[in-house]
Design a protein around this motif. Structure first.
Motif, PDB file in Angstrom:
ATOM      1  N   VAL A  92     -72.772   9.861  67.648  1.00  0.00           N
ATOM      2  CA  VAL A  92     -71.683   9.905  68.625  1.00  0.00           C
ATOM      3  C   VAL A  92     -72.164   9.428  69.994  1.00  0.00           C
ATOM      4  O   VAL A  92     -71.484   8.636  70.667  1.00  0.00           O
ATOM      5  CB  VAL A  92     -71.113  11.340  68.718  1.00  0.00           C
ATOM      6  CG1 VAL A  92     -70.215  11.477  69.948  1.00  0.00           C
ATOM      7  CG2 VAL A  92     -70.328  11.691  67.458  1.00  0.00           C
ATOM      8  N   SER A  93     -73.350   9.890  70.422  1.00  0.00           N
ATOM      9  CA  SER A  93     -73.864   9.478  71.733  1.00  0.00           C
ATOM     10  C   SER A  93     -74.119   7.976  71.778  1.00  0.00           C
ATOM     11  O   SER A  93     -73.896   7.330  72.807  1.00  0.00           O
ATOM     12  CB  SER A  93     -75.142  10.247  72.066  1.00  0.00           C
ATOM     13  OG  SER A  93     -76.140  10.016  71.088  1.00  0.00           O
ATOM     14  N   ALA A 114     -61.178   8.406  61.436  1.00  0.00           N
ATOM     15  CA  ALA A 114     -61.768   9.514  60.687  1.00  0.00           C
ATOM     16  C   ALA A 114     -60.721  10.572  60.368  1.00  0.00           C
ATOM     17  O   ALA A 114     -60.693  11.123  59.258  1.00  0.00           O
ATOM     18  CB  ALA A 114     -62.922  10.125  61.484  1.00  0.00           C
ATOM     19  N   LEU A 115     -59.855  10.873  61.315  1.00  0.00           N
ATOM     20  CA  LEU A 115     -58.800  11.857  61.081  1.00  0.00           C
ATOM     21  C   LEU A 115     -57.804  11.342  60.054  1.00  0.00           C
ATOM     22  O   LEU A 115     -57.390  12.086  59.153  1.00  0.00           O
ATOM     23  CB  LEU A 115     -58.086  12.193  62.389  1.00  0.00           C
ATOM     24  CG  LEU A 115     -56.930  13.200  62.272  1.00  0.00           C
ATOM     25  CD1 LEU A 115     -57.423  14.536  61.723  1.00  0.00           C
ATOM     26  CD2 LEU A 115     -56.249  13.397  63.622  1.00  0.00           C
ATOM     27  N   GLU A 116     -57.416  10.084  60.170  1.00  0.00           N
ATOM     28  CA  GLU A 116     -56.474   9.510  59.201  1.00  0.00           C
ATOM     29  C   GLU A 116     -57.037   9.595  57.782  1.00  0.00           C
ATOM     30  O   GLU A 116     -56.311   9.927  56.838  1.00  0.00           O
ATOM     31  CB  GLU A 116     -56.188   8.045  59.561  1.00  0.00           C
ATOM     32  CG  GLU A 116     -55.309   7.875  60.784  1.00  0.00           C
ATOM     33  CD  GLU A 116     -55.191   6.427  61.229  1.00  0.00           C
ATOM     34  OE1 GLU A 116     -54.232   6.111  61.948  1.00  0.00           O
ATOM     35  OE2 GLU A 116     -56.071   5.617  60.856  1.00  0.00           O
ATOM     36  N   PHE A 122     -62.025  25.756  50.364  1.00  0.00           N
ATOM     37  CA  PHE A 122     -61.546  24.462  50.805  1.00  0.00           C
ATOM     38  C   PHE A 122     -62.744  23.595  51.191  1.00  0.00           C
ATOM     39  O   PHE A 122     -63.793  24.117  51.585  1.00  0.00           O
ATOM     40  CB  PHE A 122     -60.658  24.598  52.047  1.00  0.00           C
ATOM     41  CG  PHE A 122     -59.258  25.099  51.793  1.00  0.00           C
ATOM     42  CD1 PHE A 122     -58.817  25.441  50.526  1.00  0.00           C
ATOM     43  CD2 PHE A 122     -58.368  25.227  52.860  1.00  0.00           C
ATOM     44  CE1 PHE A 122     -57.531  25.907  50.308  1.00  0.00           C
ATOM     45  CE2 PHE A 122     -57.087  25.687  52.668  1.00  0.00           C
ATOM     46  CZ  PHE A 122     -56.660  26.027  51.390  1.00  0.00           C
ATOM     47  N   PRO A 123     -62.623  22.275  51.146  1.00  0.00           N
ATOM     48  CA  PRO A 123     -63.665  21.419  51.720  1.00  0.00           C
ATOM     49  C   PRO A 123     -63.771  21.650  53.227  1.00  0.00           C
ATOM     50  O   PRO A 123     -62.759  21.936  53.883  1.00  0.00           O
ATOM     51  CB  PRO A 123     -63.171  19.999  51.420  1.00  0.00           C
ATOM     52  CG  PRO A 123     -62.156  20.152  50.340  1.00  0.00           C
ATOM     53  CD  PRO A 123     -61.536  21.498  50.524  1.00  0.00           C
ATOM     54  N   PHE A 124     -64.982  21.539  53.750  1.00  0.00           N
ATOM     55  CA  PHE A 124     -65.184  21.645  55.192  1.00  0.00           C
ATOM     56  C   PHE A 124     -65.483  20.248  55.737  1.00  0.00           C
ATOM     57  O   PHE A 124     -66.403  19.580  55.270  1.00  0.00           O
ATOM     58  CB  PHE A 124     -66.332  22.594  55.523  1.00  0.00           C
ATOM     59  CG  PHE A 124     -66.625  22.680  57.011  1.00  0.00           C
ATOM     60  CD1 PHE A 124     -65.625  23.029  57.904  1.00  0.00           C
ATOM     61  CD2 PHE A 124     -67.897  22.401  57.503  1.00  0.00           C
ATOM     62  CE1 PHE A 124     -65.884  23.112  59.272  1.00  0.00           C
ATOM     63  CE2 PHE A 124     -68.172  22.484  58.860  1.00  0.00           C
ATOM     64  CZ  PHE A 124     -67.157  22.839  59.744  1.00  0.00           C
ATOM     65  N   VAL A 125     -64.690  19.807  56.698  1.00  0.00           N
ATOM     66  CA  VAL A 125     -64.835  18.473  57.275  1.00  0.00           C
ATOM     67  C   VAL A 125     -65.171  18.617  58.753  1.00  0.00           C
ATOM     68  O   VAL A 125     -64.361  19.140  59.529  1.00  0.00           O
ATOM     69  CB  VAL A 125     -63.539  17.646  57.121  1.00  0.00           C
ATOM     70  CG1 VAL A 125     -63.713  16.257  57.732  1.00  0.00           C
ATOM     71  CG2 VAL A 125     -63.121  17.556  55.663  1.00  0.00           C
ATOM     72  N   GLU A 126     -66.361  18.170  59.116  1.00  0.00           N
ATOM     73  CA  GLU A 126     -66.730  18.140  60.532  1.00  0.00           C
ATOM     74  C   GLU A 126     -66.460  16.717  61.016  1.00  0.00           C
ATOM     75  O   GLU A 126     -67.176  15.781  60.671  1.00  0.00           O
ATOM     76  CB  GLU A 126     -68.185  18.533  60.735  1.00  0.00           C
ATOM     77  CG  GLU A 126     -68.511  18.816  62.169  1.00  0.00           C
ATOM     78  CD  GLU A 126     -69.608  19.872  62.332  1.00  0.00           C
ATOM     79  OE1 GLU A 126     -69.752  20.376  63.452  1.00  0.00           O
ATOM     80  OE2 GLU A 126     -70.288  20.179  61.344  1.00  0.00           O
ATOM     81  N   LEU A 127     -65.421  16.556  61.781  1.00  0.00           N
ATOM     82  CA  LEU A 127     -64.931  15.222  62.106  1.00  0.00           C
ATOM     83  C   LEU A 127     -65.965  14.376  62.856  1.00  0.00           C
ATOM     84  O   LEU A 127     -66.002  13.154  62.682  1.00  0.00           O
ATOM     85  CB  LEU A 127     -63.643  15.329  62.934  1.00  0.00           C
ATOM     86  CG  LEU A 127     -62.626  14.203  62.738  1.00  0.00           C
ATOM     87  CD1 LEU A 127     -62.192  14.074  61.300  1.00  0.00           C
ATOM     88  CD2 LEU A 127     -61.418  14.407  63.637  1.00  0.00           C
ATOM     89  N   SER A 128     -66.807  15.015  63.649  1.00  0.00           N
ATOM     90  CA  SER A 128     -67.848  14.254  64.363  1.00  0.00           C
ATOM     91  C   SER A 128     -68.772  13.539  63.387  1.00  0.00           C
ATOM     92  O   SER A 128     -69.189  12.399  63.625  1.00  0.00           O
ATOM     93  CB  SER A 128     -68.659  15.180  65.268  1.00  0.00           C
ATOM     94  OG  SER A 128     -67.864  15.670  66.316  1.00  0.00           O
ATOM     95  N   ARG A 129     -69.118  14.221  62.293  1.00  0.00           N
ATOM     96  CA  ARG A 129     -69.982  13.594  61.277  1.00  0.00           C
ATOM     97  C   ARG A 129     -69.268  12.424  60.591  1.00  0.00           C
ATOM     98  O   ARG A 129     -69.879  11.407  60.269  1.00  0.00           O
ATOM     99  CB  ARG A 129     -70.389  14.633  60.224  1.00  0.00           C
ATOM    100  CG  ARG A 129     -71.066  15.861  60.745  1.00  0.00           C
ATOM    101  CD  ARG A 129     -72.479  15.596  61.234  1.00  0.00           C
ATOM    102  NE  ARG A 129     -72.538  15.000  62.565  1.00  0.00           N
ATOM    103  CZ  ARG A 129     -72.448  15.678  63.698  1.00  0.00           C
ATOM    104  NH1 ARG A 129     -72.280  16.978  63.676  1.00  0.00           N
ATOM    105  NH2 ARG A 129     -72.535  15.053  64.864  1.00  0.00           N
TER     106      ARG A 129
END
Length: 315
Positions: free
Chosen positions: A184-185, A203-205, A167-174
């Motif tokens: 983010v900071s 980003a989640l949407e 599966f694709p890996f999605v790091e939402l912070s990125r």
């Protein structure tokens, strides 16, 4: 009730208000006055009757209803009790804004957590925003969302799980940083938490729209916004990665963030408080896995089995 509470100095004299003298009224105070007056009317109470029931002078009630009385919280509590309503109803909580809201709230007020969960899922399905993919659901989402505090293992285990599932890996912070064009900071420092939460929701949407199958590592604070967390629960199979506070701290430091060590005692206490405050929301995830129990390989194998079982896939 003592007169020191009833005749607080911050209450503006009322005699000018009923005669229509020009005064600067804060919108919140004006709304508060409208709600008090409406509730009093709904109860069929005169101002004098409310004054006696609340043990608050008519002059102070007049101030309150005309939006020129900056009442103490204790006076508001007395008025709420006399009107037989929650204090939040005076303050304008959304669940008191219409008869339907009030009737729905009354139906749910005495429900236990499992019943409330079923109601939340049913409402989501009724509104077309999605229910949840937990026990009893007709299908599960192939988006796997990992939730938990920083240091729980979301990035490490998420990348391993995505590779295993192809599966694709999605790091939402990125993804949030891509939307904002900064870290983010920097988002939080320059624009504040509200802006960060908006980027997080967007980003989640987008991740939900783009990826029918994915492993998503979410920021630890995603549970802070109920709308975003509802979206996550409705469109992803959610897994809470748990860990001891000590492991959370050690892993954050191992990632190169030395800030917790500058005030380690206070930092550990803060971490425990944050975990305690968020645990009730993290627990809404369909699956929980303790990442402090065993080696990385052992924990991953347990996660792999849980996910494949949840998705009804053969190992």
């Amino acid at each position: 009730m003592s007169s020191t509470i009833l005749h607080v100095s911050e209450m503006t004299p009322a005699e000018n208000a009923p005669h229509g003298a020009a005064q600067t009224t804060h919108p919140f105070l004006a709304g508060l006055g409208d709600r008090v007056r409406a509730l009093r009317s709904r109860r069929g109470m005169t101002r004098k009757a409310l004054s006696l029931a609340a043990d608050v002078s008519e002059r102070h009630l007049a101030n309150l209803e005309y939006g020129v009385g900056n009442a103490s919280i204790l006076v508001l509590l007395q008025v709420a009790q006399a009107l037989q309503c929650p204090l939040v109803e005076l303050l304008g909580d959304v669940t008191t804004s219409s008869p339907e809201w009030l009737l729905i709230r009354e139906l749910l007020e005495q429900c236990d957590e499992p019943t409330l969960r079923r109601v939340r899922i049913a409402v989501g399905e009724l509104l077309g925003t999605g229910g949840a993919h937990g026990e009893g659901a007709s299908e599960r989402s192939s988006r796997i969302a990992l939730v938990g505090l920083r240091g729980a293992g979301k990035s490490t285990l998420g990348a391993m799980l995505a590779e295993d599932l192809d599966f694709p890996f999605v790091e939402l912070s990125r993804e949030i940083e891509k939307f904002a064009g900064c870290s983010v900071s920097e988002i939080q420092g320059l624009y504040g938490q509200n802006a960060y939460r908006r980027y997080e929701r967007r980003a989640l949407e987008e991740a939900i729209q783009i990826y029918p199958e994915a492993v998503i590592a979410t920021p630890g604070g995603i549970v802070s916004d109920p709308a975003t967390f509802n979206l996550l629960l409705a469109h992803c199979t959610t897994i809470w990665l748990q860990a001891t506070p000590e492991d959370h701290m050690q892993r954050v430091v191992a990632q190169g963030d030395m800030r917790p060590m500058r005030a380690s005692t206070e930092a550990m206490e803060d971490l425990k408080n944050i975990l305690a405050g968020r645990a009730a929301f993290y627990s809404k995830a369909e699956i929980a896995l303790n990442t402090s129990e065993g080696t990385l390989e052992t924990v991953f194998e347990n996660l792999r089995k849980l996910v494949r079982k949840a998705l009804a896939k053969e190992c």
